[in-house]
Design an enzyme around this catalytic site. Structure first.
Site, PDB file in Angstrom:
ATOM      1  CG  ASN A 275     -15.764 -64.625  36.202  1.00  0.00           C
ATOM      2  OD1 ASN A 275     -15.477 -63.432  36.283  1.00  0.00           O
ATOM      3  ND2 ASN A 275     -15.119 -65.459  35.405  1.00  0.00           N
TER       4      ASN A 275
ATOM      5  CG  HIS B  23     -15.940 -58.806  28.786  1.00  0.00           C
ATOM      6  ND1 HIS B  23     -17.088 -59.330  28.249  1.00  0.00           N
ATOM      7  CD2 HIS B  23     -15.371 -59.813  29.487  1.00  0.00           C
ATOM      8  CE1 HIS B  23     -17.198 -60.605  28.610  1.00  0.00           C
ATOM      9  NE2 HIS B  23     -16.165 -60.912  29.370  1.00  0.00           N
TER      10      HIS B  23
ATOM     11  CG  ASP C  93     -18.587 -62.784  31.099  1.00  0.00           C
ATOM     12  OD1 ASP C  93     -18.998 -63.069  29.973  1.00  0.00           O
ATOM     13  OD2 ASP C  93     -17.395 -62.847  31.415  1.00  0.00           O
TER      14      ASP C  93
ATOM     15  CG  ASP D 297     -13.470 -62.355  27.653  1.00  0.00           C
ATOM     16  OD1 ASP D 297     -13.478 -62.283  28.899  1.00  0.00           O
ATOM     17  OD2 ASP D 297     -13.918 -63.329  27.035  1.00  0.00           O
TER      18      ASP D 297
END
Length: 422
Positions: free
Chosen positions: A90, A56, A148, A300
């Site tokens: 994204n 991630h 996401d 993340d």
């Protein structure tokens, strides 16, 4: 190609043992005696681990190179001990067709320091609604499918996405968030939020969609992975699904394990989505990594510009960076304090994500030679100004940690070496 011998303390079956690994043509081969032309590296007791894997990561390119690029993001990852990262969708353009995905892949081929495998979107434009992507066209080029940053709001749309993902043998990797429950919130709807006049994000906005998706995945026969779980309810739903034998897994991030809402400060470096939750949630996450409910720790890593993170909790964009300090933070705060063993941490940060997402690399015979050498005795303070990432926003600035990446190797190539005398 010359054979490459590394003498080190090697993690085997969760235990550090003296030994060496041998690399030939980018792969781990059986041990043998070196010849005069071979290179032998003595790591002087430092620890050799399988390369870390982060499923991630936001590399921001194409679309926002002012925040991060594939080059800077993967250089930062290599410095953190990572040999493989999975990049979130994204982007601009979003990877929702073969053509738009190829824009990202061309940059990866040109600039990536380590192995980068992208996600494809679930929906066109990564909108969380509308039309689904062509799963079959993208499947052999992506690690899985994710929107996401946006939860897929429609139950019917997510059910169909899961059917298509199951058909092509790729996981759905879900950001779980119910839009109607957000109500303009930006930190956890808890004690700190109430005391300081902020707008809160309730825990239900996450766990309600986790509960829904687990049910849908069972119906579709789909492999399902939950991104960055932050609530005790999410952990319990995953625990129950795993007990039923369902193909469900989840990840959490270092900041949710090491911080909670009581640690918040009025600075953008404490703002991320999902937000830092309650101490009770934090304790549930720690139980989750110990009992195997949570199988993956991912960072993340979400860089923004200094200006975008300088507007306090209310005005800053969501997201922090973490790929350069994740391992030392977790080694210091979890392993050294006896919460998990080093072997368990390596499973969470390397072996489990590699297994769940069917990724290459490691330190066993036949593996592509992906490994990291750590000096677990090195002590230093986290200084964001030293990061190779363009991002600087971390809540861990100034923390004292142990564990420094000395060498990172991907497929037998040295991609990062710490300069000890700089």
């Amino acid at each position: 190609m010359k054979t490459f011998y590394v003498n080190a303390a090697v993690l085997r079956n969760g235990t550090l043992v003296g030994g060496r690994i041998v690399v030939e043509n980018g792969r781990i081969v059986p041990d043998c005696d070196p010849s005069g032309n071979d290179r032998v590296v003595d790591l002087k007791g430092r620890v050799l681990l399988p390369g870390l894997v982060d499923v991630h990561v936001h590399l921001r390119e194409p679309g926002a190179p002012r925040k991060e690029t594939v080059l800077t993001g993967t250089a930062a990852a290599a410095r953190g001990g990572y040999t493989t990262v999975c990049s979130m969708p994204n982007l601009n353009p979003a990877p929702d067709t073969v053509a738009t995905l190829e824009e990202q892949l061309s940059i990866i081929r040109r600039d990536a320091k380590i192995r980068v495998i992208p996600y494809g979107c679930i929906t066109m434009g990564q909108k969380g609604c509308g039309e689904l992507v062509d799963f079959e066209a993208l499947a052999d080029k992506v690690v899985g499918f994710s929107d996401d940053g946006r939860g897929v709001q429609s139950e019917e749309l997510m059910q169909e996405a899961m059917r298509r993902a199951a058909k092509v043998g790729r996981p759905i990797v879900a950001h779980c968030e119910v839009d109607e429950l957000l109500k303009g919130g930006y930190i956890h709807d808890g004690a700190y939020c109430a005391a300081h006049g902020h707008k809160g994000i309730c825990s239900e906005s996450e766990w309600r969609e986790v509960e829904r998706d687990i049910r849908l995945a069972a119906n579709a026969g789909c492999q399902y992975h939950v991104c960055h779980v932050s609530t005790k309810e999410s952990v319990e739903f995953v625990r129950e699904a795993k007990a039923r034998g369902e193909r469900v897994s989840c990840e959490t991030a270092p900041h949710y394990l090491l911080l909670n809402e009581n640690d918040l400060q009025e600075e953008g470096r404490f703002k991320m989505n999902p937000p830092l939750r309650s101490k009770e949630d934090q304790e549930a996450l720690l139980r989750g990594i110990k009992d195997g409910t949570i199988e993956v720790i991912a960072t993340d890593h979400a860089p923004h510009t200094v200006e975008e993170k300088s507007r306090g909790l209310a005005g800053s964009l969501m997201g922090i960076v973490g790929i350069e300090c994740a391992f030392p933070l977790l080694y210091t705060c979890l392993v050294k304090r006896g919460v998990v063993t080093l072997g368990e941490l390596v499973r969470l940060m390397s072996l489990n994500p590699r297994r769940l997402f069917r990724l290459e690399g490691g330190i066993e015979v036949g593996d592509k030679a992906d490994f990291v050498v750590m000096d677990l005795e090195a002590e230093y303070k986290i200084d964001p100004e030293e990061f190779l990432s363009k991002g600087r926003a971390t809540p861990f600035a100034g923390w004292t940690v142990n564990g420094r990446t000395m060498l990172t190797v991907v497929e037998g190539r040295e991609v990062y070496t710490y300069e000890e005398n700089k």
